[in-house]
Write an enzyme that holds these catalytic residues in place. Structure first.
Site, mmCIF file in Angstrom:
data_model
loop_
_atom_site.group_PDB
_atom_site.id
_atom_site.type_symbol
_atom_site.label_atom_id
_atom_site.label_comp_id
_atom_site.label_asym_id
_atom_site.label_seq_id
_atom_site.Cartn_x
_atom_site.Cartn_y
_atom_site.Cartn_z
ATOM 1 N N THR A 1 -12.284 125.165 113.089
ATOM 2 C CA THR A 1 -11.302 124.069 113.075
ATOM 3 C C THR A 1 -11.566 123.065 114.197
ATOM 4 O OG1 THR A 1 -9.692 125.644 112.218
ATOM 5 C CG2 THR A 1 -8.814 123.584 113.105
ATOM 6 N N TRP B 1 -7.823 125.240 118.415
ATOM 7 C CA TRP B 1 -7.070 126.363 117.825
ATOM 8 C C TRP B 1 -7.947 127.582 117.636
ATOM 9 C CZ3 TRP B 1 -2.440 124.931 118.595
ATOM 10 C CH2 TRP B 1 -2.062 123.597 118.404
ATOM 11 N N ASN C 1 -13.102 136.972 103.333
ATOM 12 C CA ASN C 1 -13.048 138.374 103.752
ATOM 13 C C ASN C 1 -11.906 138.631 104.717
ATOM 14 O OD1 ASN C 1 -15.030 140.340 102.898
ATOM 15 N ND2 ASN C 1 -16.518 138.758 103.446
ATOM 16 N N ARG D 1 25.617 148.512 112.902
ATOM 17 C CA ARG D 1 26.448 147.401 113.343
ATOM 18 C C ARG D 1 27.716 147.301 112.489
ATOM 19 N NH1 ARG D 1 28.083 144.065 117.297
ATOM 20 N NH2 ARG D 1 28.715 142.022 116.494
ATOM 21 N N GLU E 1 -6.069 130.519 108.518
ATOM 22 C CA GLU E 1 -6.807 131.140 107.409
ATOM 23 C C GLU E 1 -6.440 130.486 106.075
ATOM 24 O OE1 GLU E 1 -9.003 133.762 107.395
ATOM 25 O OE2 GLU E 1 -8.862 134.508 109.444
ATOM 26 N N HIS F 1 -0.491 127.981 103.592
ATOM 27 C CA HIS F 1 0.151 128.418 102.355
ATOM 28 C C HIS F 1 -0.140 127.420 101.219
ATOM 29 C CE1 HIS F 1 3.302 130.397 99.988
ATOM 30 N NE2 HIS F 1 3.669 129.191 99.609
#
Ligand code: FAD
Lengths: 270, 387
Positions: free
Chosen positions: B135, B165, B244, B271, B366, B369
């Site tokens: 990246t 990153w 992978n 709780r 990776e 979404h």
């Protein structure tokens, strides 16, 4: 030395015990190695290795008696480092302490180990009988509840924690030794080859992924009671099992005076 | 009480003895080595560095590779290993994923025998650390557009560019830097300390705090001829490696989700509000039922994906489905657990907040979404919607 170490599978003690009628229901049990047997495996591996060089000093054989599924726990012992395993087929309900001791004896007679190393008890029944029975049946010296083991020229020096302090026993080999919790502390096992300065990590070792892969190639020999010429023939019968009664809620006391009075008059402990 | 995992559909029956051993031993390892100190590590924003060698001794780094000191495990065992690590923390799992899947794998797949001998055994032992530098500040979802470049010199190559990153960046002994040579993406092994190669950590993260994330700057960095991975030519090189790694991430997300589910269930049972434990209210039960359902589905997806991988039938689009689904639901489960814990959920006395923050990164890295959505969209319709 050649060590035969016993491995029993027990329901995970952290799981809630389920009951079916008058017996314990293990159909959904998560099976694990009896913790004290895991300590015995660790002790056997420590006796049989030079931790500094990785050199092997003897053979460690894991033995389990039970249904075929126990191979999972034996595989775990092999992955930790045991060399091979023996699985004697048997039904759990037929295996009381005496039956197990006679079966172990038959395996000992075949394998002729220098040391029979066992957990001090199994966390399911907590009978703590098999090591002592084995010693009697084999007519071997025994040292139970070992907190420390030191190999020396005459055999093994075993230290055991008793109420009054540390009891020191010297046993000749072959012998039966059962281990207590402290045997997994960093310097509890001394074999004369691992440098005295070496400290193990507390606890039984993890099986590394390479150990697990290597274990796939190690032998688990399955033998039957008939092969050994032994009948289970249990001498005890489980009549019934039931959960302990639930605890009653406690009471709140106003002040110390009331507490003392209750301890004296109701609990009668003062 | 130690962690017990979730097995509503008897998945254990689908696992082999050695797969169960891997999972159980890693679970115990995480209980002992990660859980007692992960909170502080996350708070302090540091990766406990002794974990590298400890993970190496466990055989957890590059466990899926054969030879060179690696365990040679099958895909399911490798997935379970990452599941357990991420049950502890996504940052710790990221360390292992980057080291094993993103760094050791390209050396293993694309490297020369000398490169493998030099790096793989030490990386497997956790003695040498790697990072994967793809990246760039201006090229995230679209790495093919990268500006980093290499030019041939008489003795090797000269590299220029900025990578951002990059997990493990400043702690890496070797960076796998992807850069264009004559317009085609190639991989270069750049060793720490090479003149012109500098790193700086990215601070202020609220996610993956127990993980190092860095910027890498390469200014006229000269590397020898044998620094290039000969087997990787074109953007397919790094993308195959990412595929992978994403397989492993689909498992890792399940671990984080299980930790949150367990925590939320225990909390809800103890709780009390209004007349009884909140676990007795339908709205809370609905949340827990969704968690169990989605964890169970995710387990079956990843298990099947592992089988496809081992039989050589795996397609990258199938990996996209698993990464997209499992991380999405893990993040949803973490948020839902956070909700069930009420105010307690926003403190680090409980784990779900940490997992929730961590999973935001996992959702993005990776392949985000939505990039996986587009991959599936293209798979279904035959129409690419990227450009
Ligand atoms: C903690 C952390 C660690 C990381 N570690 C590494 C590492 O080790 N090595 C490495 O190389 N990288 C690493 N990354 C980088 C990561 O892979 C990228 O962040 C990721 O690929 C997304 O790129 P981006 O951040 O530039 O976002 P962008 O690509 O700018 O995306 C921003 C948003 O736009 C959306 N978007 C982008 N393109 C489209 C499109 N065509 N259609 C619709 N929506 C679109 C995305 O889905 C997203 O929602 C790491 C990231 C983080 C947060």
């Amino acid at each position: 030395m050649k060590i035969l170490v016993t491995v029993k599978r027990v329901p995970d003690p952290e799981q809630k015990v389920k009951f079916k009628g008058t017996s314990v229901d293990v159909s959904a049990a998560n099976w694990v190695i009896n913790a004290f047997d895991e300590y015995a495996i660790e002790a056997a591996l420590r006796l049989n290795e030079n931790a500094a060089t990785g050199e092997k000093l003897g053979e460690t054989i894991a033995l389990s008696i039970g249904p075929k599924d126990v191979s999972q726990q034996l595989r775990s012992a092999l992955a930790m480092g045991a060399d091979r395993a023996i699985l004697v087929g048997g039904a759990d309900e037929e295996l009381d302490s005496f039956a197990v001791a006679r079966i172990v004896k038959a395996v000992v007679e075949r394998e002729k180990p220098d040391l029979l190393l066992m957990g001090k008890l199994a966390t399911d029944g907590e009978a703590s009988q098999v090591p002592q029975l084995c010693a009697a049946l084999l007519d071997w010296p025994q040292a139970t509840f070992a907190a420390q083991i030191t190999a020396n020229a005459e055999g093994l020096e075993v230290k055991r924690e008793v109420d009054t302090g540390i009891e020191v026993k010297q046993v000749k080999l072959p012998a039966v030794v059962s281990v207590d919790l402290r045997i997994i502390s960093p310097t509890a096992v001394v074999n004369g080859k691992t440098p005295a300065t070496h400290a193990y990590q507390e606890g039984p070792r993890y099986a590394s992924l390479k150990g697990i892969m290597a274990a796939k190639k190690k032998e688990i020999k399955e033998i039957s009671l008939a092969d050994l010429g032994v009948k289970a023939a249990p001498v005890t019968k489980l009549v019934s099992a039931e959960p302990p009664a639930g605890r009653k809620a406690g009471v709140k006391v106003k002040d110390v005076a009331e507490l003392v009075s209750k301890l004296k008059n109701e609990a009668k402990v003062l | 009480m130690s962690f017990h995992g979730v097995d509503f559909y008897g998945l254990d029956e689908l696992l082999t003895e050695d797969e169960i051993l891997v999972r159980d031993n890693m679970r115990a390892f995480v209980d002992a080595e990660v859980m007692p100190r992960i909170n502080k590590a996350f708070r302090d924003g540091v990766l406990p560095m002794d974990l590298a060698k400890k993970l190496g001794a466990m055989g957890a780094l590059g466990a899926h590779l054969k030879g060179y000191g690696c365990a040679g495990m099958g895909s399911i065992a490798y997935g379970l290993l990452l599941q357990e690590l991420e049950r502890g923390d996504s940052g710790v799992r990221s360390f292992a994923s980057v080291q094993g899947s993103l760094c050791m794998t390209p050396i293993y797949e694309y490297g020369t025998e000398e490169q493998k001998q030099k790096w793989l055994p030490r990386m497997a032992a956790g003695e040498a650390i790697g990072c994967f530098a793809l990246t760039e500040p201006d090229f995230g979802s679209n790495p093919a557009g990268m500006l980093s470049n290499a030019v041939k010199t008489p003795s090797g190559y000269k590299l220029n560019g900025t990578k951002r990153w990059i997990t493990n960046g400043s702690i890496a002994d070797v960076a796998i830097v992807w850069a264009k040579l004559d317009g085609r993406v190639r991989g270069f092994l750049v060793e720490r300390g090479t003149p012109g190669f500098t790193t700086a950590d990215i601070h202020g993260k609220f996610s993956l705090r127990a993980s190092v994330t860095s910027e890498l700057v390469l200014e006229d960095v000269e590397v020898p001829e044998d620094a290039m991975l000969p087997g990787a030519i074109g953007i397919k090189g790094p993308l195959n490696i990412l595929s992978n790694a994403r397989y492993g991430i689909s498992w890792g997300a399940i671990g984080a989700a299980m930790a949150c589910f367990e925590e939320a269930t225990e909390y809800a049972k103890s709780r009390k509000q209004f007349s009884r434990p909140i676990a007795g209210y339908q709205l809370v039960q609905a949340k827990l039922a969704d968690m169990l359902t989605e964890i169970t589905k995710a387990q079956l997806v990843s298990w099947r994906l592992g089988k496809l991988k081992d039989s050589g039938k795996l397609r990258p689009q199938q990996v996209s489905l698993a990464k997209r689904n499992n991380v999405y639901w893990a993040l949803h489960i973490a948020r839902s657990a956070r909700d069930i814990l009420g105010a307690n959920g926003v403190t680090d006395e409980y784990q779900c907040g940490r997992h929730m923050c961590n999973l935001e990164s996992v959702f993005t890295y990776e392949g985000t979404h939505d990039i996986h959505t587009l991959i599936l969209g293209q798979e279904i319709t035959g129409i690419a919607a990227f450009e």
